[in-house]
Structures are given as C-alpha cells and as structure tokens.
Design a protein around this motif. Structure first.
Motif, PDB file in Angstrom:
ATOM      1  N   LYS A 236       0.779  -1.481  -0.192  1.00 45.32           N
ATOM      2  CA  LYS A 236       0.197  -0.425   0.044  1.00 45.32           C
ATOM      3  C   LYS A 236       0.854   1.333  -0.363  1.00 45.32           C
ATOM      4  O   LYS A 236       0.215   2.360  -0.510  1.00 45.32           O
ATOM      5  N   LYS A 237       2.043   0.644   0.847  1.00 46.38           N
ATOM      6  CA  LYS A 237       2.509   2.453   0.843  1.00 46.38           C
ATOM      7  C   LYS A 237       3.225   2.534  -0.150  1.00 46.38           C
ATOM      8  O   LYS A 237       3.772   3.966  -0.847  1.00 46.38           O
ATOM      9  N   VAL A 238       3.761   1.603  -0.836  1.00 41.34           N
ATOM     10  CA  VAL A 238       4.411   1.858  -2.933  1.00 41.34           C
ATOM     11  C   VAL A 238       3.215   2.291  -3.694  1.00 41.34           C
ATOM     12  O   VAL A 238       3.995   2.776  -4.500  1.00 41.34           O
ATOM     13  N   ILE A 239       2.489   1.518  -3.292  1.00 39.22           N
ATOM     14  CA  ILE A 239       1.642   1.757  -4.184  1.00 39.22           C
ATOM     15  C   ILE A 239       1.581   3.211  -4.274  1.00 39.22           C
ATOM     16  O   ILE A 239       0.686   4.649  -5.310  1.00 39.22           O
ATOM     17  N   LYS A 240       0.730   3.888  -2.493  1.00 33.57           N
ATOM     18  CA  LYS A 240       0.650   5.507  -2.512  1.00 33.57           C
ATOM     19  C   LYS A 240       2.317   6.545  -3.491  1.00 33.57           C
ATOM     20  O   LYS A 240       1.439   7.114  -3.800  1.00 33.57           O
ATOM     21  N   LEU A 241       3.167   5.396  -2.575  1.00 34.07           N
ATOM     22  CA  LEU A 241       4.573   6.802  -3.472  1.00 34.07           C
ATOM     23  C   LEU A 241       4.395   6.621  -4.513  1.00 34.07           C
ATOM     24  O   LEU A 241       4.711   8.076  -5.647  1.00 34.07           O
ATOM     25  N   TRP A 242       4.057   5.526  -5.480  1.00 34.44           N
ATOM     26  CA  TRP A 242       4.209   5.568  -6.986  1.00 34.44           C
ATOM     27  C   TRP A 242       2.755   6.671  -7.542  1.00 34.44           C
ATOM     28  O   TRP A 242       2.773   7.376  -8.139  1.00 34.44           O
ATOM     29  N   VAL A 243       1.748   6.274  -7.551  1.00 40.78           N
ATOM     30  CA  VAL A 243       0.600   7.509  -7.149  1.00 40.78           C
ATOM     31  C   VAL A 243       0.893   9.064  -6.761  1.00 40.78           C
ATOM     32  O   VAL A 243       0.533   9.291  -7.991  1.00 40.78           O
TER      33      VAL A 243
ATOM     34  N   LYS B 251       4.157  10.365  -7.012  1.00 43.20           N
ATOM     35  CA  LYS B 251       5.080  10.392  -8.045  1.00 43.20           C
ATOM     36  C   LYS B 251       4.422  10.479 -10.014  1.00 43.20           C
ATOM     37  O   LYS B 251       4.837  11.523 -10.187  1.00 43.20           O
ATOM     38  N   LYS B 252       3.729  10.232  -9.824  1.00 44.96           N
ATOM     39  CA  LYS B 252       3.021   9.864 -10.918  1.00 44.96           C
ATOM     40  C   LYS B 252       2.365  11.264 -11.888  1.00 44.96           C
ATOM     41  O   LYS B 252       2.554  11.586 -12.919  1.00 44.96           O
ATOM     42  N   LYS B 253       1.210  11.625 -10.326  1.00 46.48           N
ATOM     43  CA  LYS B 253       0.716  12.820  -9.868  1.00 46.48           C
ATOM     44  C   LYS B 253       1.994  13.867 -10.621  1.00 46.48           C
ATOM     45  O   LYS B 253       1.440  15.015 -11.203  1.00 46.48           O
ATOM     46  N   LYS B 254       2.687  14.451  -9.780  1.00 49.39           N
ATOM     47  CA  LYS B 254       3.767  15.267  -9.493  1.00 49.39           C
ATOM     48  C   LYS B 254       4.112  15.367 -11.336  1.00 49.39           C
ATOM     49  O   LYS B 254       4.709  16.503 -11.754  1.00 49.39           O
TER      50      LYS B 254
END
Length: 119
Positions: free
Chosen positions: A105-112, A114-117
């Motif tokens: 969940k943490k990895v997915i949250k970080l990925w999302v 970063k993707k938004k940025k």
C-alpha cells in the motif's frame, strides 16, 4: 539458579543426549561434528553449562534436527508438538502477509503521488 533455567538446561541435556544416541554418536564425535570441545558437550549433557545461539545451531546441525526440538520438553507428544509449531507458523505467516500488504500500500501510494507530480 532459577528453576525455569534449571528445567531448560535439563531439557536441552536430555534432548542432545537422545538425538546423539539415536544417531549412534559418541560425545567426542558430536563435538567434532559441531566444532566444539568434547568437554563442552559433556558439560551441556551434564547440565553444567549453557550454550550460545551459535553453539545451539551447530549442535542441531550436527544432530540432524531442528534447533527448536532441542529445547522442547520430551513429555510433549509428537502430534502436540506438530500442532504447536503449525499454529506458530500460521501466526507468523499472517503477520508477514499483513506486513507485505502494508508495504505494498505504501509503495502504491508513493507511485501514485510520483505519477501525479510528473503530469
């Protein structure tokens, strides 16, 4: 000395001797296989000394058994021992699954994030 410590030394002593004799090993041969002194084996079997974690693992390997079996009371029937270990492994595996899920969940949250940025 605390009774619990005495009891644990006795259990270890009995189990090492039982496994050693089952394999047909002398104290000297066990010492050689475990890369410890013969006097150490005699002192452990005689309940005169305790072992380090490294020595306990070396003894278990030399005795071709699991380390935990050297510390389990001989009075526990094999099927009860199996149930106990099975239950412990289930609890551990559930904790591992929870940890994996939380980390995922943490990895997915970080990925999302970063993707938004990058948009």
């Amino acid at each position: 000395m605390d009774e619990a410590i005495k009891d644990l030394r006795k259990i270890l002593s009995i189990n090492i001797k039982k496994h050693r004799e089952k394999l047909g090993l002398s104290q000297e041969k066990l010492a050689e296989n475990a890369e410890i002194s013969t006097m150490m084996v005699k002192d452990i079997e005689g309940c005169r000394t305790w072992v380090s974690d490294k020595t306990l693992i070396s003894l278990a390997l030399a005795l071709k058994t699991d380390t935990y079996r050297l510390l389990m009371p001989d009075t526990l029937p094999e099927e009860e021992l199996f149930k106990s270990v099975h239950n412990d492994l289930e609890v551990i595996s559930q904790k591992i699954l929870v940890d994996i899920e939380n980390n995922l969940k943490k990895v997915i949250k970080l990925w999302v994030t970063k993707k938004k940025k990058h948009k």
